[in-house]
Design an enzyme around this catalytic site. Structure first.
Site, PDB file in Angstrom:
ATOM      1  N   ASP A   1       0.874  -1.153   0.000  1.00  0.00           N
ATOM      2  CA  ASP A   1       0.000   0.000   0.000  1.00  0.00           C
ATOM      3  C   ASP A   1       0.920   1.213   0.000  1.00  0.00           C
ATOM      4  O   ASP A   1       2.096   1.109   0.340  1.00  0.00           O
ATOM      5  CB  ASP A   1      -0.866  -0.051   1.266  1.00  0.00           C
ATOM      6  CG  ASP A   1      -1.571   1.251   1.501  1.00  0.00           C
ATOM      7  OD1 ASP A   1      -2.221   1.727   0.568  1.00  0.00           O
ATOM      8  OD2 ASP A   1      -1.476   1.779   2.615  1.00  0.00           O
TER       9      ASP A   1
ATOM     10  N   ASP B   1      -7.098  -1.394   3.523  1.00  0.00           N
ATOM     11  CA  ASP B   1      -6.205  -2.510   3.195  1.00  0.00           C
ATOM     12  C   ASP B   1      -6.598  -3.784   3.920  1.00  0.00           C
ATOM     13  O   ASP B   1      -6.156  -4.871   3.561  1.00  0.00           O
ATOM     14  CB  ASP B   1      -4.761  -2.183   3.601  1.00  0.00           C
ATOM     15  CG  ASP B   1      -4.216  -1.005   2.836  1.00  0.00           C
ATOM     16  OD1 ASP B   1      -4.435  -0.957   1.615  1.00  0.00           O
ATOM     17  OD2 ASP B   1      -3.597  -0.137   3.466  1.00  0.00           O
TER      18      ASP B   1
END
Lengths: 762, 61
Positions: free
Chosen positions: A450, A638
């Site tokens: 990420d 996430d």
């Protein structure tokens, strides 16, 4: 930091509100313990020695209303009991003043670890029995006359029975569970072997036989239980440490009732349509719409966007975002169970179902091992029965085969290595959820990162500080001290670092969502959004991206910002590549910052503006292509991807949900934790394979002896102990070398967390 | 042979006593904070915030 002093006045109102909310939250998190006492448990991550304990216990104990204070140094928590008829003592404030910032942690502190104490009791009982039976057995082996031998066998049986029932039930339970589900694991051959050996020995004792295997059965249980307990302790320790990190998101919010009453309501009870007063610095508890007020929102944890988002009346807010600059009046549009956070949890559950297929190495070994062992035992029974015709002798030999091949070494082989590996990771600030996580990590061939908060730290830094004249910089910094906006903080931090002397103003006002304004004599200074700070004829080239400093509407300087790169990011990615792992980046942020970062790090595969569900979809796509994915991320968005991936890592700064979903949590700032975890896991995997080889090789040697009928209880006891010692000694090798070499990065980044170690590193 | 009648029960009783002592100490929470206990021994506090403080309310319950 110097800004604290200047900021005090500006934040006073907000701080008082926050303190009130914090107390209400503390009260919600406390529990009644009887005798008019209430217990509050707090995580105090900075406690690290006896002096700290004493300081805290004395200071809190002196507060009016506090009855009992006890610091737990192992878990870094403090339990405070105070009288519920008195006003709540200022616990957090006192700790803060002492220099030990404390926070509530999510979880079940009140529930002691039942499984661990059951395991330890089982180990204790097995150890007691094994010791005493061994004492009697040695006399038998030394050549006791038949009468004495029988007496000793009876005594052994008497001692072994409670141990088998009490300590053995842990294995029987587990074996029964998997058998019912149609699988098999290590506990199946253990349970069968132990019960059969006991039954056979009892039969022999009754019939004055020469050999009884009570010693072997009980010491087998003892060794195996040690392995089991170590394994459990490792997982619990990591779990407790993760729990300590999780600051409770929002337990409640200040609700404004239609009749003007204000009440602190737990999140679960907030219904759509309720009006919530949200102070600056608070997280949005449920999805909501802004009714009044202007502010900026930090969405980094929720969507991955690095730049703060301005909001005003009519804006929709997602649960979990952080209100930065101004107080807002919002109307809830969804209950907590329908909010963004709950949606993420549902996505995670969906993803979880996909991963449950993983079987641990030990269980996979058991799938081959236990049928093989049972077959060998059965065949030797059949063989001896057909050849000799004596069923008693045949059963005795079959039992000897079961005992000698019983996976004692195997039961220790895996947990010992994993405990050592977990400890080494712990010393380097990495926590592992369980051993299976390490096994999965070694199989990884693709790493997906990420962006915001993972590859970057999530806080902005000033990029063009050198291009700005010092006097303008000083003015801007003086203004910036009065705002919590990330841009202001970045300017103030940079000025502080450069040691600039700041000017002071008569009057400073923050306009939420716009900027900060100051008046000095007849001159008006503005620091903020270009559209607001500049007179209309001045706008144009500046754009809306940066922050400008203006005097009476004339631009003096433009500040541009950058998300600061996480230390070690470059090295980590290079190290992963060097190990042949493909690196990708998926972010919810806008395309431009994503592209810039990708170029800086040399990542050629990246996607921007990705929604949470699409992150999981990408992981699933990679998995479908046969890749084993390591997901590294920190945001709420996430979390589903962390669950969906083959293995996952999150920094300690991650959203609680994400951190709980991740297999590994690294406490220090440096991203080199990722390659470190990988290499330790690979070392561990290598040692586990060696241990398997040792155990199997040993079995291959011992099995023919057992089948041939040469294994007496003495031989079995000797063989079992040697193999266990061999395996444990091999596992200990993980500690010695390599430790110094990889102790990289993150030094000084989080010194208090860095101290989360078990013992001094060599 | 007759010696066994005294010696074995004595041996077993000693073992059992140790086991009971261990289980008792486990139940009274003496293993809940090993690091803390190691540090507390160095504190010369008159108030004696030793493990006994924690154990008493539970032990009597």
């Amino acid at each position: 930091m110097s800004c604290c002093v200047a900021g005090d006045i500006a934040f006073d109102r907000g701080a008082a509100q926050e303190a009130a909310a914090m107390r209400a939250e503390l009260r919600l998190a406390s529990r009644e313990v009887g005798d008019n006492l209430v217990q509050t448990d707090l995580a105090v991550p900075d406690v690290h020695c006896g002096a700290c304990m004493q300081k805290i216990e004395r200071a809190l104990g002196a507060l009016p209303g506090v009855a009992h204070v006890r610091v737990n140094l192992s878990t870094r928590r403090v339990a405070i009991r105070w009288r519920s008829d008195a006003p709540m003592p200022p616990l957090l404030e006192t700790l803060e003043r002492l220099g030990y910032p404390a926070h509530l942690f999510d979880g079940d502190a009140d529930r002691p670890d039942e499984v661990l104490s059951e395991l330890i009791r089982a180990v204790a009982v097995a150890g007691f029995s094994a010791g005493n039976i061994m004492l009697l057995s040695v006399s038998v082996w030394a050549g006791a006359e038949p009468g004495t031998r029988d007496l000793f066998h009876w005594l052994s049986a008497l001692i072994a029975l409670p141990a088998l029932v009490y300590s053995g039930r842990i294995f029987y339970r587990s074996a029964w569970r998997v058998l019912r589900a149609g699988h098999t694991n290590m506990d199946v051959p253990i349970s069968i072997g132990v019960s059969l050996a006991f039954a056979m020995s009892l039969y022999d004792t009754v019939h004055h036989g020469a050999h009884a295997y009570f010693d072997a059965t009980v010491s087998l249980l003892f060794f195996l239980l040690i392995g089991r307990t170590l394994d459990h302790m490792m997982r619990e320790r990591a779990r407790a440490a993760v729990k300590n990190l999780s600051r409770i998101a929002a337990r409640g919010a200040l609700v404004l009732h239609p009749d003007g009453r204000r009440e602190y309501v737990p999140v679960a009870e907030i219904a759509p349509g309720m009006t919530i007063l949200l102070a600056a610095g608070e997280r949005v508890p449920v999805d909501a719409r802004v009714e009044a007020g202007i502010s900026d929102l930090d969405c980094a944890l929720v969507s991955g966007e690095s730049a703060p988002q301005p909001v005003g009346p009519g804006s929709m807010l997602r649960a979990g975002t952080l209100n930065l600059t101004g107080p807002l009046t919002v109307v809830a549009t969804a209950a907590a169970k329908d909010s963004f956070l709950a949606e993420m949890v549902r996505l995670m559950e969906a993803a979880e179902a996909g991963r449950s297929g993983y079987r641990r190495i030990a269980d996979r070994a058991a799938r081959i091992y236990s049928p093989a062992v049972h077959l060998a035992a059965f065949l030797s029974f059949l063989g001896w029965y057909v050849v000799g015709g004596d069923w008693h002798q045949a059963v005795t030999i079959a039992v000897a085969v079961l005992i000698i091949t019983c996976p004692c070494a195997l039961g220790l082989a895996v947990p010992m290595v994993q405990v050592m590996a977990a400890r080494r990771l712990f010393e380097n600030g990495i926590m592992v959820k369980d051993g299976a996580a390490m096994e999965r990590l070694t199989e990884v061939d693709t790493a997906v990162f990420d962006k915001t908060g993972t590859l970057t730290l999530g806080d902005l830094v000033l990029r063009n500080a050198d291009a700005i004249p010092a006097e303008h910089f000083a003015t801007a910094a003086a203004l910036a001290l009065h705002s919590r906006h990330p841009h202001s903080r970045a300017i103030a931090a940079e000025a502080n670092r450069r040691g600039l002397r700041l000017v002071s103003f008569d009057r400073v006002v923050e306009h939420p969502g716009l900027g900060v304004e100051a008046v000095a004599g007849a001159v008006s200074w503005r620091l903020g959004r270009a559209a607001w700070a500049l007179a209309s004829n001045e706008r144009g080239g500046a754009g809306d991206a940066g922050t400008v400093l203006a005097r009476d509407g004339v631009a003096l300087a433009t500040f541009t910002f950058d998300d600061s790169l996480r230390p070690g990011a470059v090295e980590a990615i290079a190290a992963l590549r060097a190990r042949g792992i493909a690196v990708e980046m998926i972010s919810g942020d806008a395309p431009e910052p994503v592209r810039q970062l990708a170029e800086r790090l040399g990542i050629d595969r990246y996607q921007a503006g990705v929604l949470p569900a699409d992150k999981t979809a990408r992981i699933a796509e990679l998995a479908a292509a046969g890749r084993k994915v390591l997901m590294v991320g920190d945001g709420l968005n996430d979390a589903p991807a962390l669950v969906a991936a083959h293995a996952s890592m999150a920094p300690a700064s991650a959203a609680d949900v994400g951190r709980n979903a991740a297999d590994f949590v690294f406490l220090r700032d440096s991203l080199t934790a990722v390659p470190l975890a990988l290499s330790v896991s690979r070392d561990a995997a290598r040692l586990i394979r060696q241990n398997f080889a040792l155990a199997i090789g040993y079995n291959a040697l011992a099995l023919p002896l057992a089948v041939a009928g040469y294994v007496t209880p003495l031989v079995a006891a000797l063989a079992m102990s040697t193999s266990s010692i061999l395996v444990v000694a091999n596992a200990l090798r993980l500690r010695a070398p390599r430790l110094g070499r990889r102790q990289t990065g993150g030094e000084g980044a989080a010194p208090n967390l860095a101290r989360l170690k078990m013992e001094p590193a060599e | 042979m007759t010696d066994f009648f005294y010696l074995i029960p004595i041996a077993l009783a000693i073992g059992a006593a140790a086991l009971t002592a261990f289980l008792w100490s486990l139940r009274s929470g003496q293993y809940e904070d090993l690091e803390g206990a190691a540090e507390r021994i160095l504190l010369d506090d008159e108030a004696a915030e030793g493990p006994a403080c924690n154990a008493r309310p539970r032990g009597t319950a």
